[in-house]
Design an enzyme around this catalytic site. Structure first.
Site, short mmCIF file in Angstrom:
data_model
loop_
_atom_site.label_atom_id
_atom_site.label_comp_id
_atom_site.label_asym_id
_atom_site.label_seq_id
_atom_site.Cartn_x
_atom_site.Cartn_y
_atom_site.Cartn_z
N ASN A 1 0.83 -1.21 0.00
CA ASN A 1 0.00 0.00 0.00
C ASN A 1 0.86 1.26 0.00
OD1 ASN A 1 -2.50 1.40 0.21
ND2 ASN A 1 -2.21 1.65 2.40
N ASP B 1 6.05 -4.52 2.25
CA ASP B 1 4.84 -3.97 2.83
C ASP B 1 3.75 -5.06 2.88
OD1 ASP B 1 3.59 -1.09 3.54
OD2 ASP B 1 2.15 -2.09 2.23
N TRP B 2 2.52 -4.76 2.45
CA TRP B 2 1.48 -5.78 2.48
C TRP B 2 1.77 -6.94 1.54
CZ3 TRP B 2 -1.68 -6.96 6.12
CH2 TRP B 2 -2.07 -5.98 7.03
N GLU C 1 11.26 -4.09 4.34
CA GLU C 1 10.23 -3.28 4.98
C GLU C 1 8.92 -4.06 5.04
OE1 GLU C 1 9.88 0.13 6.47
OE2 GLU C 1 11.79 -0.78 6.99
N HIS D 1 10.79 3.65 3.95
CA HIS D 1 9.88 2.52 3.76
C HIS D 1 9.79 2.09 2.30
CE1 HIS D 1 6.74 -0.34 4.47
NE2 HIS D 1 5.92 0.28 3.63
#
EC number: 3.8.1.5
Length: 296
Positions: A38, A108-109, A132, A272
């Protein structure tokens, strides 16, 4: 090597569960599967995938409601939960006929989805490169202090206006977690799926509400606990791309990741969205990792 703002490869489309999903699929051989989170899309990997050219079939998918994949209709607060994303992505990956020598590259996701898939399909996974990542359930004390208030607001009614009207995840969170300024062309690419205010932006609000923090949401906490336990014991080869200063995989989570067996670690500059700050270093590390897994 850098493509700058230019996308890598050509988008392909396939119908999954009645919706059109977008993906990149370049090259031949065993797959190297790049998965975004995201509020990004396969565009995030544009300057990294070229480093892996010739090493396998390079695949990067757009999650449902993101990138060039269709939005869900009807939409609302109950849509785009983790379980719904997983259902669509599982079906897409199954349709792509990945075989049983998959290298996952996740962020991330994309990391939660990838780790979860790997735990459920461990016999098909050749290696996992991650950065990350959502490596385990966390507490608010683990969350970056500078972002804590905003992410708590996302999980309240205030999040509806912050994201659905003001597009804060794309306009503020994304550039705020990249060390360099993005060009207008790059920002335009990230904005494009979320130009329309309202429900078109719902995926970027649902995701922060799914982060497994302080025991909620319970289903995602359980899933993250399961894959964290598995990864901490699995002999599957791993590449941990650590970020300095980093944002998510820091502190207690970084320490936990460093306990995982059969793992190589490198460190690159970034907060990130590190693909935008250190694409060549990340790409070279992934290529070297794949070459070790797949000697000629």
């Amino acid at each position: 090597m850098s493509l700058g703002a230019k996308p890598f490869g050509e988008k392909k489309f396939i119908e999954i569960k009645g919706r059109r999903m977008a993906y990149i699929d370049e090259g031949t051989g065993d797959p190297i599967l790049f998965q975004h989170g995201n509020p990004t899309s396969s565009y995030l990997w544009r300057n990294i995938m070229p480093h892996c050219a010739g090493l396998g079939r390079l695949i990067a998918c757009d999650l449902i409601g993101m990138g060039d994949s269709d939005k869900l209709d009807p939409s609302g607060p109950e849509r785009y939960a983790y379980a719904e994303h997983r259902d669509y992505l599982d079906a897409l990956w199954e349709a792509l006929d990945l075989g049983d020598r998959v290298v996952l590259v996740v962020h991330d996701w994309g990391s939660a989805l990838g780790f979860d898939w790997a735990r459920r399909h461990r016999e098909r996974v050749q290696g996992i490169a991650y950065m990350e990542a959502i490596a385990m359930p966390i507490e608010w004390a683990d969350f970056p202090e500078q972002d804590r208030d905003l992410f708590q607001a996302f999980r309240s009614q205030a999040g509806e206006e912050l994201v659905l009207q003001d597009n804060v995840f794309v306009e503020q969170v994304l550039p705020g977690l990249i060390l360099r300024p993005l060009s207008e062309a790059e920002m335009a690419a990230y904005r494009e799926p979320f130009l329309a205010a309202g429900e078109a932006r719902r995926p970027t609000l649902s995701w922060p509400r799914q982060i497994p923090i302080a025991g909620t949401p319970a289903d995602v906490v359980a899933i993250a606990r399961d894959y964290a336990g598995w990864l901490s014991e699995s002999p599957i080869p791993k590449l941990f791309i650590n970020a300095e200063p980093g944002a998510l995989t820091t502190g207690r989570m970084r320490d936990f990741c460093r306990t995982w067996p059969n793992q190589t670690e490198i460190t690159v500059a970034g907060a990130h969205f590190i693909q935008e700050d250190s694409p060549d270093e990340i790409g070279a590390a992934i290529a070297a990792f794949v070459r070790r897994l797949r000697p000629a």
